[in-house]
Design a protein around this motif. Sequence first.
Motif, PDB file in Angstrom:
ATOM      1  N   GLU A  32     -32.686 -60.464  23.565  1.00 43.35           N
ATOM      2  CA  GLU A  32     -33.138 -61.792  23.144  1.00 43.35           C
ATOM      3  C   GLU A  32     -32.230 -62.305  22.029  1.00 43.35           C
ATOM      4  OE1 GLU A  32     -37.198 -60.914  22.206  1.00 43.35           O
ATOM      5  OE2 GLU A  32     -36.743 -60.190  20.205  1.00 43.35           O
ATOM      6  N   PRO A  33     -32.250 -63.627  21.776  1.00 43.66           N
ATOM      7  CA  PRO A  33     -31.292 -64.223  20.821  1.00 43.66           C
ATOM      8  C   PRO A  33     -31.289 -63.619  19.417  1.00 43.66           C
ATOM      9  CG  PRO A  33     -32.325 -65.935  22.126  1.00 43.66           C
ATOM     10  CD  PRO A  33     -33.036 -64.658  22.474  1.00 43.66           C
ATOM     11  N   ARG A  34     -32.465 -63.273  18.879  1.00 38.71           N
ATOM     12  CA  ARG A  34     -32.495 -62.788  17.484  1.00 38.71           C
ATOM     13  C   ARG A  34     -31.747 -61.472  17.295  1.00 38.71           C
ATOM     14  NH1 ARG A  34     -36.563 -58.933  15.829  1.00 38.71           N
ATOM     15  NH2 ARG A  34     -37.865 -58.345  17.603  1.00 38.71           N
ATOM     16  N   LYS A  35     -31.465 -60.773  18.394  1.00 40.93           N
ATOM     17  CA  LYS A  35     -30.743 -59.501  18.306  1.00 40.93           C
ATOM     18  C   LYS A  35     -29.229 -59.698  18.181  1.00 40.93           C
ATOM     19  CE  LYS A  35     -34.434 -56.898  18.891  1.00 40.93           C
ATOM     20  NZ  LYS A  35     -34.947 -55.973  17.883  1.00 40.93           N
ATOM     21  N   ASN A  36     -28.777 -60.949  18.340  1.00 39.94           N
ATOM     22  CA  ASN A  36     -27.354 -61.271  18.127  1.00 39.94           C
ATOM     23  C   ASN A  36     -26.418 -60.529  19.087  1.00 39.94           C
ATOM     24  OD1 ASN A  36     -25.151 -62.527  16.878  1.00 39.94           O
ATOM     25  ND2 ASN A  36     -25.004 -60.982  15.284  1.00 39.94           N
ATOM     26  N   PHE A 104     -23.458 -46.784  17.159  1.00 37.33           N
ATOM     27  CA  PHE A 104     -24.610 -47.643  17.431  1.00 37.33           C
ATOM     28  C   PHE A 104     -24.485 -48.904  16.603  1.00 37.33           C
ATOM     29  CE2 PHE A 104     -29.072 -48.993  16.697  1.00 37.33           C
ATOM     30  CZ  PHE A 104     -29.423 -49.220  18.013  1.00 37.33           C
ATOM     31  N   VAL A 105     -24.548 -50.070  17.258  1.00 37.37           N
ATOM     32  CA  VAL A 105     -24.403 -51.348  16.550  1.00 37.37           C
ATOM     33  C   VAL A 105     -25.674 -52.174  16.748  1.00 37.37           C
ATOM     34  CG1 VAL A 105     -22.955 -53.380  16.178  1.00 37.37           C
ATOM     35  CG2 VAL A 105     -21.925 -51.268  17.038  1.00 37.37           C
ATOM     36  N   TYR A 106     -26.258 -52.599  15.634  1.00 39.98           N
ATOM     37  CA  TYR A 106     -27.536 -53.322  15.652  1.00 39.98           C
ATOM     38  C   TYR A 106     -27.413 -54.552  14.745  1.00 39.98           C
ATOM     39  CZ  TYR A 106     -32.638 -53.283  16.394  1.00 39.98           C
ATOM     40  OH  TYR A 106     -33.929 -53.553  16.787  1.00 39.98           O
ATOM     41  N   PRO A 107     -26.774 -55.628  15.254  1.00 36.39           N
ATOM     42  CA  PRO A 107     -26.438 -56.769  14.389  1.00 36.39           C
ATOM     43  C   PRO A 107     -27.483 -57.896  14.366  1.00 36.39           C
ATOM     44  CG  PRO A 107     -25.347 -57.008  16.502  1.00 36.39           C
ATOM     45  CD  PRO A 107     -26.241 -55.795  16.608  1.00 36.39           C
ATOM     46  N   SER A 108     -28.760 -57.553  14.335  1.00 36.53           N
ATOM     47  CA  SER A 108     -29.845 -58.532  14.407  1.00 36.53           C
ATOM     48  C   SER A 108     -29.793 -59.562  13.281  1.00 36.53           C
ATOM     49  CB  SER A 108     -31.197 -57.826  14.342  1.00 36.53           C
ATOM     50  OG  SER A 108     -31.434 -57.102  15.503  1.00 36.53           O
ATOM     51  N   PHE A 109     -30.262 -60.773  13.615  1.00 40.03           N
ATOM     52  CA  PHE A 109     -30.401 -61.814  12.598  1.00 40.03           C
ATOM     53  C   PHE A 109     -31.626 -61.538  11.724  1.00 40.03           C
ATOM     54  CE2 PHE A 109     -28.050 -64.325  15.887  1.00 40.03           C
ATOM     55  CZ  PHE A 109     -26.891 -64.486  15.145  1.00 40.03           C
ATOM     56  N   GLY A 124     -27.422 -38.314  14.829  1.00 43.90           N
ATOM     57  CA  GLY A 124     -26.064 -38.097  14.336  1.00 43.90           C
ATOM     58  C   GLY A 124     -25.064 -39.130  14.807  1.00 43.90           C
ATOM     59  N   THR A 125     -25.552 -40.323  15.138  1.00 45.28           N
ATOM     60  CA  THR A 125     -24.667 -41.407  15.583  1.00 45.28           C
ATOM     61  C   THR A 125     -24.453 -42.372  14.424  1.00 45.28           C
ATOM     62  OG1 THR A 125     -25.613 -41.200  17.788  1.00 45.28           O
ATOM     63  CG2 THR A 125     -24.350 -43.192  17.356  1.00 45.28           C
ATOM     64  N   PRO A 126     -23.206 -42.682  14.072  1.00 46.31           N
ATOM     65  CA  PRO A 126     -22.968 -43.625  12.980  1.00 46.31           C
ATOM     66  C   PRO A 126     -23.464 -45.020  13.355  1.00 46.31           C
ATOM     67  CG  PRO A 126     -20.911 -43.091  14.062  1.00 46.31           C
ATOM     68  CD  PRO A 126     -21.946 -42.205  14.672  1.00 46.31           C
ATOM     69  N   VAL A 127     -23.956 -45.754  12.358  1.00 48.18           N
ATOM     70  CA  VAL A 127     -24.627 -47.037  12.614  1.00 48.18           C
ATOM     71  C   VAL A 127     -23.957 -48.187  11.870  1.00 48.18           C
ATOM     72  CG1 VAL A 127     -26.796 -48.310  12.225  1.00 48.18           C
ATOM     73  CG2 VAL A 127     -26.869 -45.952  13.072  1.00 48.18           C
ATOM     74  N   ILE A 128     -23.818 -49.304  12.596  1.00 52.63           N
ATOM     75  CA  ILE A 128     -23.454 -50.593  11.993  1.00 52.63           C
ATOM     76  C   ILE A 128     -24.706 -51.454  12.097  1.00 52.63           C
ATOM     77  CG2 ILE A 128     -22.072 -52.699  12.226  1.00 52.63           C
ATOM     78  CD1 ILE A 128     -19.863 -50.899  13.478  1.00 52.63           C
ATOM     79  N   SER A 129     -25.092 -52.070  10.984  1.00 55.46           N
ATOM     80  CA  SER A 129     -26.315 -52.875  10.980  1.00 55.46           C
ATOM     81  C   SER A 129     -26.110 -54.149  10.165  1.00 55.46           C
ATOM     82  CB  SER A 129     -27.461 -52.056  10.384  1.00 55.46           C
ATOM     83  OG  SER A 129     -28.626 -52.832  10.278  1.00 55.46           O
ATOM     84  N   SER A 130     -26.997 -55.110  10.368  1.00 55.03           N
ATOM     85  CA  SER A 130     -26.962 -56.363   9.608  1.00 55.03           C
ATOM     86  C   SER A 130     -27.387 -56.154   8.168  1.00 55.03           C
ATOM     87  CB  SER A 130     -27.926 -57.377  10.230  1.00 55.03           C
ATOM     88  OG  SER A 130     -27.564 -57.667  11.535  1.00 55.03           O
ATOM     89  N   ASN A 131     -26.828 -56.962   7.297  1.00 55.12           N
ATOM     90  CA  ASN A 131     -27.248 -56.949   5.892  1.00 55.12           C
ATOM     91  C   ASN A 131     -28.348 -57.997   5.698  1.00 55.12           C
ATOM     92  OD1 ASN A 131     -25.826 -59.337   6.080  1.00 55.12           O
ATOM     93  ND2 ASN A 131     -24.308 -58.838   4.515  1.00 55.12           N
ATOM     94  N   ARG A 132     -29.316 -58.011   6.619  1.00 53.54           N
ATOM     95  CA  ARG A 132     -30.377 -59.009   6.629  1.00 53.54           C
ATOM     96  C   ARG A 132     -31.759 -58.359   6.692  1.00 53.54           C
ATOM     97  NH1 ARG A 132     -26.626 -61.591   5.571  1.00 53.54           N
ATOM     98  NH2 ARG A 132     -25.895 -63.608   6.361  1.00 53.54           N
ATOM     99  N   SER A 133     -32.761 -59.112   6.275  1.00 54.60           N
ATOM    100  CA  SER A 133     -34.191 -58.790   6.336  1.00 54.60           C
ATOM    101  C   SER A 133     -34.491 -57.337   5.958  1.00 54.60           C
ATOM    102  CB  SER A 133     -34.765 -59.157   7.721  1.00 54.60           C
ATOM    103  OG  SER A 133     -34.220 -58.354   8.738  1.00 54.60           O
TER     104      SER A 133
END
Length: 196
Positions: A32-36, A104-109, A124-133
Motif C-alpha cells: 500500500e502507498p504508506r509503505k513507500n 531488509f529495507v522498510y522505508p515507510s512514511f 541477523g539481517t541488516p535493516v534500512i528503515s525510515s527516520n519517521r514516526s
Amino acid sequence: KINNEQLTMNKIKIKQKYSLFNNFILFLGTIEPRKNIIGLIEAYEQSHSLLSIPHSLVIAGAKGWHTKKIYDRANKSPLRDNIKFIGYVNAQDKPALYSTASLFVYPSFYEGFGFPILEAMSCGTPVISSNRSSLTEVTENAAYLVNPNKPAEISKAIVGLLNKKKLREYFIAKGLEQAKKFSWERAAKKWLEIIN
C-alpha cells in the motif's frame, strides 16, 4: 529455535518455494502507498549498477489498498525482471526468508510500530528503515535510518550496507542486540508494572 543445519535447509526450501534469486533485497509488509514501495523501487534502480554483487528486489506481503500504481511502477521499471512480488508469506516461512535476504529495507512514511523490522533484526539481517514516526523508537541506533522522501538517500544506504562489510557487520550486531529488548514476556512485565 532451530539449529544451523535446519536453517540452511529452510533457506533452500524458501528459495525454491518462492523462486528467489541467490542475492536479494527484501521488503515485507502490506502492499500500500504508506509503505513507500515506489520510493524503494526508485532507490533500487539507482543502486543496482553500483552494487559489487548484483541483487534482485523481493517485495513480500498481502495486497492492501491503492496497489495499482505500485504494480504499474514495478512493471515500467527497466529492472522489472529483477523485481519480484511474492505475495503473502506464512509466519513459518518468515525466519528463513529474512535470514536468506542480504538486506531488509522498510522505508515507510508512517507506522504504528513496525514488527517486520524487529523480525529481520532477530534473524541477523541488516535493516534500512525510515527516520519517521515510531520507527526511530523501535530501531534506536540499530538500523541505517533514511528520509523516506528521498530515494537517493535510500539508494546510498543500500549501496553502503551491501558493499561495505564492516558497516554491514555493525548493523547486524546492533540489530541482534536491539531485537533482544523486545519480547512478549518483557512486554507483559512492563504492562504489569504500569498496572501496579
